[in-house]
Structures are given as C-alpha cells and as structure tokens.
Enzyme design. Structure first.
Site, PDB file in Angstrom:
ATOM      1  CG  ASN A   1      -1.615   1.198   0.988  1.00  0.00           C
ATOM      2  OD1 ASN A   1      -1.563   2.288   1.829  1.00  0.00           O
ATOM      3  ND2 ASN A   1      -3.097   1.424   0.531  1.00  0.00           N
TER       4      ASN A   1
ATOM      5  CB  VAL B   1      -5.627   2.110  -3.471  1.00  0.00           C
ATOM      6  CG1 VAL B   1      -6.493   3.098  -3.019  1.00  0.00           C
ATOM      7  CG2 VAL B   1      -5.010   2.182  -4.509  1.00  0.00           C
ATOM      8  CD  GLU B   2      -5.603   4.170   1.267  1.00  0.00           C
ATOM      9  OE1 GLU B   2      -5.844   5.217   1.932  1.00  0.00           O
ATOM     10  OE2 GLU B   2      -5.034   3.217   0.579  1.00  0.00           O
ATOM     11  CB  SER B   3     -10.656   3.543  -2.111  1.00  0.00           C
ATOM     12  OG  SER B   3      -9.668   3.278  -2.865  1.00  0.00           O
ATOM     13  N   GLY B   4     -10.772   0.288  -2.356  1.00  0.00           N
ATOM     14  CA  GLY B   4     -10.867  -1.119  -2.584  1.00  0.00           C
ATOM     15  C   GLY B   4      -9.839  -2.116  -4.310  1.00  0.00           C
TER      16      GLY B   4
END
Length: 510
Positions: free
Chosen positions: A296, A322-325
């Site tokens: 990440n 990415v943490e959003s998906g």
C-alpha cells in the site's frame, strides 16, 4: 408490490431530507462523490435555511481543497456534527471544526467504512484494536477534535484478557450515493466508476433505520442483463437523480479515464520524475519492497515510489493496492487518488479494510508530518490545518513492515547532487523530527510490541525503530552528521553504527 424508486430532480430529492438527520455520503477524494446532490443540499440550505443541524458521516475525504465535494456542506447551521475519516480535501469543514463551531470527530477511515455494516445490521458497534494508543483511543481524546465535541463515541473494553476499542453505532437516516446506471426498479450498477466504496452498507444502514437513500446516476435503463452487475439492490433506493453530466465526472481530476475501469494496460506509462528530494526518498523507500510483496502506498510523497519503480522496471515485481478497493495496476494520483490505472480487481472499501486489518499488507509506504524520539508519528494536524487520519491508522497498525517517507525538514528545502554527494542547497524552515508531536496517529512502542519492522526515510538519512527509540542507520554521502542532521532535529537519535545510503538513490536517471 413495492414501489419503484422515484426519478426526480436533485432539488426534489434533497427536499426529502429532514432537519436533524444523520447523512452518510459516499466517495473517496474526487471519485464516487455525488456532487450533484451535495451541491443541491447546499443550495437548498442557503435558500431556505433547511435542512439544518445535520450530522455528516463519511469515511474517506471528499473534495478538491476548494469548492467541490464536502466543501458544499461547510455552513454553520447546516451541519451540527461531523464524523469523518479525512478532512484535508474539505478545508471549509476543517475551518468550522478549528473555530469550534461544529462537533468534530476524526476516526480511522477503515473503521468508519466497516462500522457502516455494523450499523446496517444493528449490531453493537465495531470492536477492533485499530486506534489503540493513538489520539483516537478513549484513553486519550477519543477522536474528539475540539472543545465543543463532548459525547464519547469510542470506549475501551476488555475481552479475553486483551484491550479493544468499541466504536459505537450511529443510526443513519439519509444515504447519498452515486452509481453509473439505474434500472427502472432502482437497481444500481457502477461500470464507469473508478471504485465501489461503501455504497451498499450506506444504503442498507439508512434503509434499516427507516431512512431514505438518494442515488445520483448517469443514466437509466429498463433492466440489467446480468444481476451480478448490480451493486445496490433497488429495494434500498428511494430516489434516483440523473446527473446533468457536468457534475458526474469520473473523478474531480478527470472527466473519464478508461484506464481506471479496465485491466488492459497496452501502452500505459508513468511520467518520469525530475530530480528532487522526493525522488531520492522514493528510490530509497523502493529498496524496502521485495519481489512478491503486497503493497500500500500513501498519498503524497509515497506516490513517488510507484513512479521510480516504473522507471527502474520493478513495477511488475509486486502488487500495489489502494485502501478504497483496487488491487493491482498503478494507483492514480492527485484528485483521482483512490482509483488505479488498469487494476486487476476492484472490491468494496470495507472488504479491502478487512484484508488490511487482518495483516494482509506485506509493506506500507506512508507519509509523516512529525516524528518523535520513540518513533510515533503525527499526520493529522499541522501548520494551523486539520487534515485527519484517513486510512493511515488502519494501514500503519496492520502492515508487517512500514516505511515512513518525509524530508528531514520542511518548507522551501532545496537539494542538489554533485559528484555523487548530496548538497543541501537551502535548508527547510520547519523541523519534522520533534520533541513532541501534536497528535499520536501511529504509536512507536506499540508497533514494536506488535513485531512490526519500521523505517523512516528522508533525503539525507534513514532511521529505524528500535526498543530504545529512533536509531540513525544510514547517512547520505556528502552530508555532515552534526550540522545537517543532528542540529536539524529537536532530539538526538541513537547513533551506533551507520552506513552510507546507497549511491543509486541519488541518481537522476536510475
């Protein structure tokens, strides 16, 4: 037979929002935000004074640091309370919080996105260790950002001999979400969206608490051929608002970029970075990433790692997430951050954080505003601004290895390389390694207890986190230890044995 979702104008839909409601808004930076709806909400409040005293709930920051996104809602009287993950892109909201004119909570982005599922299911909140020993911990400020904010929304509990945090559920009354297409029954698909986000739990949470769901879309069709393409069932949607095009750009950075919604990557290249302190840091941080790693990269300085990896041909050795998906591909930057160019997969944000929180990331490369002698890090408050933690706390606590990227000092710093030697052409005005940080967003001693491996990479020195504190491990060639490192820090790190930073970190064309 249930009634289908009503297709109405933005103004008609917004008129259904009652005063005092808790409104959850979907989106991530400049992607997935229902711009037409939030601008209509602002317009109605300015014209009529209603709705008022709203509680705003959102996970990721949404805005352009100017007028768009959640900046539309930054009006005293319209908003009573904000529960949010990242504030930097909506500085008008931050200004209200700093002026003590609204209640302001800052919780980790991953906590807020997963908590929506608990709210939807009417469970007793989210129990997690994310946020322990940070300013979000109930033992510290509990994520409350000003004197006006008094109600505790997080508490410490003991389970099986361990300390946990319970984030309390907040009933959702209105969901403002966005999709690409709606059918005649209100089912929603997201084929042109760069991310999925948390649209489903927002809709479920609002519906299960007797509220309403308003969806902004590009178009309406009769039906979907593939039911698996539906991300939000029509039974959850009350109002459909078809956008006028201008307020449905894919992100605040681009009107539409095909690369954000396809895995085909023919001919895609990243721009080559010019030489700067950012490139030095990116080149050194890249050396900590191993072949096969799941990675990440944070927003800002860590983005340079992807650019350097592309330049050196290493980009295919590891997987960026990415943490959003998105998983795979190359994270987009700027106001498209949260999306990825040519991702292999895009899942919803709560599920991505489930993976992250369980230790799925091999290494995270993150930014840092301030660092203290015990290796703790602040990212939320600086220079009279309130940024918020975003996904930082989840990621920093869960990654097996961590690299924090920052310059040794900030503010007009200028560097050059001559004959392989680093020259500090102009020193930065502000120290980054300080005696006391404003907010503990990452707690060094707790990271050591978790067994994390932590490094701090600057343009002139590298530090490692040890049980005794921050230790200097590498020094850039040409840099004087005393005058250009130790004298520029507000504390003295441990100095045992140091090596030279690798010479290729200072190459203009690696």
């Amino acid at each position: 037979m249930r009634a289908a979702a009503l297709q109405v104008s933005a103004d008609e839909a917004i008129a259904a929002i009652p005063s005092g409601a808790t409104v959850a808004v979907g989106g991530f930076v400049g992607a997935g935000h229902p711009e037409m709806l939030t601008s209509a909400l602002e317009r109605r409040f300015l014209q009529t004074g209603t709705p008022n005293d709203l509680t705003l709930y959102y996970c990721a920051g949404q805005g352009d640091r100017g007028e768009r996104g959640l900046n539309h809602l930054a009006h005293k009287g319209l908003i009573k309370r904000v529960i949010g993950g990242h504030w930097n892109l909506a500085p008008k909201l931050g200004a209200l919080a700093l002026a003590n004119e609204i209640e302001a909570y800052n919780f980790p982005q991953g906590v807020l996105s997963v908590l929506l599922r608990e709210i939807a299911a009417k469970r007793p909140g989210l129990i997690t260790q994310v946020g322990l020993n940070t300013f979000i911990d109930a033992a510290q400020s509990g994520g409350r950002m000003n004197a006006r904010t008094t109600q505790p929304l997080v508490e410490r509990i003991e389970l099986d001999g361990q300390t946990w945090l319970r984030y309390k559920p907040v009933p959702i009354h209105v969901g403002l979400i966005r999709a690409t297409t709606a059918d005649a029954r209100g089912n929603l698909s997201m084929e042109r969206e760069g991310l999925i986000g948390e649209v489903l739990p927002i809709a479920q949470a609002a519906k299960n608490h007797g509220g309403i769901v308003i969806a902004q879309v590009e178009k309406v069709v009769d039906s979907f051929a593939d039911p698996k393409s539906v991300r939000v069932p029509g039974i959850l949607v009350d109002y459909i608002v078809v956008s006028d095009g201008a307020q449905h750009d894919q992100t605040f950075g681009v009107t539409f970029d095909e690369s954000l919604v396809t895995s085909r990557s023919d001919g895609f290249t990243l721009p080559t970075m010019g030489f700067s302190e950012r490139k030095i840091i990116g080149q050194r941080a890249l050396k900590e990433i191993r072949a096969g790693d799941i990675v990440n990269l944070g927003i800002g300085l860590p983005e340079s790692v992807a650019m350097v990896a592309a330049e050196t041909g290493r980009l295919k050795e590891f997987t960026l997430t990415v943490e959003s998906g998105p998983t795979g591909g190359v994270p987009a930057s700027g106001l498209s951050f949260g999306c990825s160019h040519f991702p292999e997969a895009i899942i919803d944000q709560p599920s991505q954080f489930d993976f992250y929180d369980g230790g799925g990331i091999d290494i995270a490369v993150l930014g840092a505003v301030e660092v203290d002698a015990e290796g703790s890090v602040n990212v939320t408050s600086f220079a009279g601004r309130f940024a918020g933690v975003g996904g930082f706390v989840n990621i920093a606590q869960s990654a097996r290895r961590l690299v924090f990227c920052l310059t040794l000092r900030a503010g007009e710093l200028e560097v050059a390389v001559k004959d392989g030697q680093l020259e500090i052409a102009k020193e930065g005005r502000h120290p980054k390694f300080v005696r006391s940080i404003q907010h503990v967003c990452f707690h060094g001693p707790t990271a050591l207890q978790r067994g994390q491996e932590v490094f701090y990479v600057t343009e002139r020195a590298v530090f490692a986190l040890t049980p005794q504190g921050l230790q200097l491990t590498e020094l850039a060639p040409g840099v004087d230890l005393q005058t250009q490192v130790l004298d520029q820090m507000e504390f003295t790190p441990i100095i045992a044995s140091t090596t030279a930073m690798p010479p290729d970190c200072f190459a203009t064309h690696p």
